[in-house]
Design a protein around this motif. Sequence first.
Motif, PDB file in Angstrom:
ATOM      1  N   ILE A   1       1.204  36.665  20.943  1.00  0.00           N
ATOM      2  CA  ILE A   1       1.479  35.234  20.750  1.00  0.00           C
ATOM      3  C   ILE A   1       2.816  35.025  20.021  1.00  0.00           C
ATOM      4  CG2 ILE A   1      -0.932  34.483  20.900  1.00  0.00           C
ATOM      5  CD1 ILE A   1      -0.970  34.228  17.849  1.00  0.00           C
TER       6      ILE A   1
ATOM      7  N   GLN B   1      -2.605  36.964  23.809  1.00  0.00           N
ATOM      8  CA  GLN B   1      -3.247  35.846  24.520  1.00  0.00           C
ATOM      9  C   GLN B   1      -2.394  35.581  25.757  1.00  0.00           C
ATOM     10  OE1 GLN B   1      -5.916  34.377  25.363  1.00  0.00           O
ATOM     11  NE2 GLN B   1      -6.417  33.429  23.408  1.00  0.00           N
TER      12      GLN B   1
ATOM     13  N   PHE C   1       5.941  33.816  21.950  1.00  0.00           N
ATOM     14  CA  PHE C   1       6.153  32.426  22.370  1.00  0.00           C
ATOM     15  C   PHE C   1       7.130  31.742  21.414  1.00  0.00           C
ATOM     16  CE2 PHE C   1       1.787  33.091  24.101  1.00  0.00           C
ATOM     17  CZ  PHE C   1       2.139  33.004  25.445  1.00  0.00           C
TER      18      PHE C   1
ATOM     19  N   ARG D   1      -1.758  39.760  17.884  1.00  0.00           N
ATOM     20  CA  ARG D   1      -2.746  39.017  18.670  1.00  0.00           C
ATOM     21  C   ARG D   1      -2.201  38.742  20.075  1.00  0.00           C
ATOM     22  NH1 ARG D   1      -7.412  37.195  20.741  1.00  0.00           N
ATOM     23  NH2 ARG D   1      -7.559  34.925  20.874  1.00  0.00           N
TER      24      ARG D   1
ATOM     25  N   TYR E   1      -0.110  38.756  12.137  1.00  0.00           N
ATOM     26  CA  TYR E   1      -1.056  38.337  13.180  1.00  0.00           C
ATOM     27  C   TYR E   1      -0.308  37.976  14.464  1.00  0.00           C
ATOM     28  CZ  TYR E   1      -4.996  35.992  15.426  1.00  0.00           C
ATOM     29  OH  TYR E   1      -5.982  35.643  16.304  1.00  0.00           O
TER      30      TYR E   1
ATOM     31  N   GLN F   1      -3.365  27.520  10.797  1.00  0.00           N
ATOM     32  CA  GLN F   1      -3.126  27.058  12.172  1.00  0.00           C
ATOM     33  C   GLN F   1      -2.853  28.222  13.121  1.00  0.00           C
ATOM     34  OE1 GLN F   1      -2.500  24.075  14.094  1.00  0.00           O
ATOM     35  NE2 GLN F   1      -3.984  23.265  12.653  1.00  0.00           N
ATOM     36  N   MET F   2      -1.930  29.093  12.709  1.00  0.00           N
ATOM     37  CA  MET F   2      -1.479  30.138  13.641  1.00  0.00           C
ATOM     38  C   MET F   2      -2.495  31.256  13.791  1.00  0.00           C
ATOM     39  SD  MET F   2       2.598  30.386  13.307  1.00  0.00           S
ATOM     40  CE  MET F   2       3.467  29.267  12.271  1.00  0.00           C
TER      41      MET F   2
ATOM     42  N   SER G   1       7.683  28.687  20.703  1.00  0.00           N
ATOM     43  CA  SER G   1       7.194  27.595  19.841  1.00  0.00           C
ATOM     44  C   SER G   1       6.689  28.152  18.515  1.00  0.00           C
ATOM     45  CB  SER G   1       6.095  26.807  20.550  1.00  0.00           C
ATOM     46  OG  SER G   1       5.050  27.668  20.914  1.00  0.00           O
ATOM     47  N   LEU G   2       6.045  29.326  18.569  1.00  0.00           N
ATOM     48  CA  LEU G   2       5.560  29.922  17.315  1.00  0.00           C
ATOM     49  C   LEU G   2       6.704  30.576  16.548  1.00  0.00           C
ATOM     50  CD1 LEU G   2       2.056  31.390  18.217  1.00  0.00           C
ATOM     51  CD2 LEU G   2       2.665  29.151  17.342  1.00  0.00           C
TER      52      LEU G   2
ATOM     53  N   GLY H   1      -5.382  30.551  14.489  1.00  0.00           N
ATOM     54  CA  GLY H   1      -6.338  30.015  15.449  1.00  0.00           C
ATOM     55  C   GLY H   1      -7.726  29.944  14.848  1.00  0.00           C
ATOM     56  N   GLY H   2      -8.742  30.144  15.663  1.00  0.00           N
ATOM     57  CA  GLY H   2     -10.126  29.966  15.220  1.00  0.00           C
ATOM     58  C   GLY H   2     -10.517  30.845  14.049  1.00  0.00           C
TER      59      GLY H   2
HETATM   60  C1  FAD Z   1     -15.577  25.825  14.041  1.00  0.00           C
HETATM   61  C2  FAD Z   1     -14.411  25.542  14.970  1.00  0.00           C
HETATM   62  C3  FAD Z   1     -14.353  24.350  15.664  1.00  0.00           C
HETATM   63  C4  FAD Z   1     -13.290  24.062  16.498  1.00  0.00           C
HETATM   64  N1  FAD Z   1     -13.249  22.877  17.168  1.00  0.00           N
HETATM   65  C5  FAD Z   1     -12.210  22.597  17.991  1.00  0.00           C
HETATM   66  C6  FAD Z   1     -12.109  21.362  18.696  1.00  0.00           C
HETATM   67  O1  FAD Z   1     -12.980  20.520  18.575  1.00  0.00           O
HETATM   68  N2  FAD Z   1     -11.023  21.116  19.456  1.00  0.00           N
HETATM   69  C7  FAD Z   1     -10.037  22.043  19.593  1.00  0.00           C
HETATM   70  O2  FAD Z   1      -9.063  21.805  20.299  1.00  0.00           O
HETATM   71  N3  FAD Z   1     -10.113  23.231  18.958  1.00  0.00           N
HETATM   72  C8  FAD Z   1     -11.157  23.533  18.166  1.00  0.00           C
HETATM   73  N4  FAD Z   1     -11.200  24.721  17.507  1.00  0.00           N
HETATM   74  C9  FAD Z   1     -10.049  25.633  17.660  1.00  0.00           C
HETATM   75  C10 FAD Z   1     -10.112  26.475  18.915  1.00  0.00           C
HETATM   76  O3  FAD Z   1     -11.391  26.950  19.160  1.00  0.00           O
HETATM   77  C11 FAD Z   1      -9.195  27.709  18.820  1.00  0.00           C
HETATM   78  O4  FAD Z   1      -9.246  28.174  17.507  1.00  0.00           O
HETATM   79  C12 FAD Z   1      -7.779  27.384  19.171  1.00  0.00           C
HETATM   80  O5  FAD Z   1      -7.715  26.986  20.505  1.00  0.00           O
HETATM   81  C13 FAD Z   1      -6.873  28.624  18.988  1.00  0.00           C
HETATM   82  O6  FAD Z   1      -7.290  29.683  19.847  1.00  0.00           O
HETATM   83  P1  FAD Z   1      -7.535  31.135  19.290  1.00  0.00           P
HETATM   84  O7  FAD Z   1      -8.472  31.119  18.160  1.00  0.00           O
HETATM   85  O8  FAD Z   1      -7.884  32.011  20.438  1.00  0.00           O
HETATM   86  O9  FAD Z   1      -6.129  31.538  18.647  1.00  0.00           O
HETATM   87  P2  FAD Z   1      -4.954  32.440  19.240  1.00  0.00           P
HETATM   88  O10 FAD Z   1      -4.943  32.420  20.721  1.00  0.00           O
HETATM   89  O11 FAD Z   1      -5.043  33.728  18.510  1.00  0.00           O
HETATM   90  O12 FAD Z   1      -3.691  31.622  18.768  1.00  0.00           O
HETATM   91  C14 FAD Z   1      -3.184  31.685  17.444  1.00  0.00           C
HETATM   92  C15 FAD Z   1      -2.179  30.596  17.301  1.00  0.00           C
HETATM   93  O13 FAD Z   1      -1.182  30.624  18.316  1.00  0.00           O
HETATM   94  C16 FAD Z   1      -1.126  29.406  18.979  1.00  0.00           C
HETATM   95  N5  FAD Z   1      -0.715  29.652  20.383  1.00  0.00           N
HETATM   96  C17 FAD Z   1      -1.277  30.474  21.284  1.00  0.00           C
HETATM   97  N6  FAD Z   1      -0.612  30.458  22.408  1.00  0.00           N
HETATM   98  C18 FAD Z   1       0.429  29.600  22.259  1.00  0.00           C
HETATM   99  C19 FAD Z   1       1.487  29.152  23.098  1.00  0.00           C
HETATM  100  N7  FAD Z   1       1.610  29.563  24.366  1.00  0.00           N
HETATM  101  N8  FAD Z   1       2.377  28.276  22.592  1.00  0.00           N
HETATM  102  C20 FAD Z   1       2.247  27.832  21.325  1.00  0.00           C
HETATM  103  N9  FAD Z   1       1.264  28.224  20.491  1.00  0.00           N
HETATM  104  C21 FAD Z   1       0.375  29.093  20.948  1.00  0.00           C
HETATM  105  C22 FAD Z   1      -2.515  28.862  18.812  1.00  0.00           C
HETATM  106  O14 FAD Z   1      -2.592  27.466  18.946  1.00  0.00           O
HETATM  107  C23 FAD Z   1      -2.833  29.251  17.385  1.00  0.00           C
HETATM  108  O15 FAD Z   1      -2.211  28.396  16.476  1.00  0.00           O
HETATM  109  C24 FAD Z   1     -12.263  25.029  16.674  1.00  0.00           C
HETATM  110  C25 FAD Z   1     -12.330  26.239  15.974  1.00  0.00           C
HETATM  111  C26 FAD Z   1     -13.384  26.497  15.116  1.00  0.00           C
HETATM  112  C27 FAD Z   1     -13.426  27.826  14.396  1.00  0.00           C
END
Ligand code: FAD
Length: 378
Positions: free
Chosen positions: A273, A268, A276, A266, A262, A335-336, A278-279, A338-339
Motif C-alpha cells: 500500500i 492490497q 500508492f 501491507r 506498515y 487511519q493508515m 496518495s499514501l 486500516g481496520g
Molecule cells: C469495527 C470496524 C467498523 C468499520 N466500519 C466501517 C464502515 O462502516 N464503513 C467503512 O467504510 N469502513 C469501515 N471500517 C473500515 C474498513 O473495514 C477497513 O478498515 C478499511 O476499508 C481499510 O481496509 P483495510 O483494513 O484492509 O486496510 P489496508 O488495505 O491495510 O489499508 C491501510 C490504509 O491504506 C489505505 N489504502 C489502501 N489502498 C489505498 C489506495 N489505493 N489509495 C489510497 N489509500 C489506500 C486504506 O484506506 C487504509 O488507510 C470499519 C472497521 C472496523 C474495524
Amino acid sequence: MALYLSDDQAMLKDTVAPFLAENAPVKHLRTLRDGKDAAGLSRDLWKQFAELGFTGILVPEADGGLGLGHVEAGIVLEEIGRNLTPSPFLTTAVAAVDALKAGGADLRAQWFPRILAGDAIIALAIDEGAKHRPASTAMAAERSGNGFKLSGKKQFVLNGHIADMLLVSARTGGSAGEEAGITLFAVPRTAVGISVDVDRLVDSSLSARVTFDGVQVDADAVVGEIDAGWGPLTRLLDAGRLGASAEMLGVGGGAMDMTFGYLKQRKQFGRLIGEFQSLQHRAAHLYGEMEGARSIVIKAQHLLDDGDPRAELFVAAAKAKTGKSCNLAVREGVQMHGGIGMTDEYDIGLYMKRDRALNEFFGDSYFHADRVARMNGY
Ligand SMILES: Cc1cc2nc3c(=O)[nH]c(=O)nc-3n(C[C@H](O)[C@H](O)[C@H](O)COP(=O)(O)OP(=O)(O)OC[C@H]3O[C@@H](n4cnc5c(N)ncnc54)[C@H](O)[C@@H]3O)c2cc1C
C-alpha cells in the motif's frame, strides 16, 4: 545554535534508547494496565532510572546531580514517549526539580537526595478545572501559626495517589485569574487533611483528585517567595511543558515509524500500500510536520538551558506545535493501519490515547497558540 545532538548527548541517547526498549516497551504498559496495577507504574524501573543517573540530569552538581539541561532530559523523555513508558520522570525529575531549584536549603536537602536515589515521586497539584489554567488557582492558603493552612481541591494530579510530595499552587493573595498572589508549596502527601480519589485516564495512567481540608504546613514549605509563586510556578510549568513536548516527539515519532513500517509491508490489490502515491503524500506531509516539531523543541530546550528571555515564548510554541504534529501522527497512524488500527491488539491505538492525555497535560495546543499570540502582542 546546533539543532542536533552533540556527541555526549548522542551517547546518552544510545544508553536510554536500548534500556527503555528492553525494559519498558509498550508491553510493559499493557502488563500494568491489564493487571490493573494500583500504582500504575513500576517503582523498580524508577530505581533503575536512578541507578543510570537519569533522575539527576537536571539536579545541580552542587546538590549531587549531573547538572545537565533540558536537551538531555528531553532525550530521556522522547524515549519514554516512544515506548509509552509509565514513569514519574516528567513530573519528578523535570518539573519538580526545576521548581525545587528555587526552594530553600532545607527543601533541597530533603528532596534532591531522594530524587537522585529514585526513592521519591513528586506530583504537581496545579489544575482545578477541566482545562489547564494555572492563573485560575482559587485554592486558599491562609496564614496559620508559623505557616499556612491549605483548603481546596486539585485535579489531574498525575501519580498523586502514590506521590511522596505534592507541589501545590495556592492563593495567599489576589483572586482567581490573577498571576500575583499565588504561592507554591511543597506538601507531603501524607499530611493530615489530604484525601485522594483516583481516576484512570484514557491512556491508562492514574491521576488523582486531591482534596485539602485545612492542611497545616510550616513556612519553610514555601517554594520561592510568598505571593510571588508565579515565578517558580512558571519555571516548573516551562520545564513540564517542554518535557511533555519532548515526550510527544517520541509518541508521534513512534506512531509515525510504526505506520511507515506498515505501509511497507501491507499488500492490497497485489501491491504494497506504500506504493500508492496518495499514501506517500500523506506520509511525506507527516514526516515534515514531525521534523518541524523536533526543530522547535530543541530550539526551546537550548533557550531554556541558556536562561534566554525568549525561552517562555519558544516553550509555548513547542507545546502548540508538538501537540498538532503528534496528533496528526496518531490520527494518520490509525487511519493508515486500516481496520487493524481499531483493535487493542495493535499498539497504534495506545499511541493515540497517550497523545490525547499528553496534549491536555500542561495546556493544549489552543492554550499555547493563544499564549504565543499574546506574547507577540496580538
Ligand atoms: C469495527 C470496524 C467498523 C468499520 N466500519 C466501517 C464502515 O462502516 N464503513 C467503512 O467504510 N469502513 C469501515 N471500517 C473500515 C474498513 O473495514 C477497513 O478498515 C478499511 O476499508 C481499510 O481496509 P483495510 O483494513 O484492509 O486496510 P489496508 O488495505 O491495510 O489499508 C491501510 C490504509 O491504506 C489505505 N489504502 C489502501 N489502498 C489505498 C489506495 N489505493 N489509495 C489510497 N489509500 C489506500 C486504506 O484506506 C487504509 O488507510 C470499519 C472497521 C472496523 C474495524
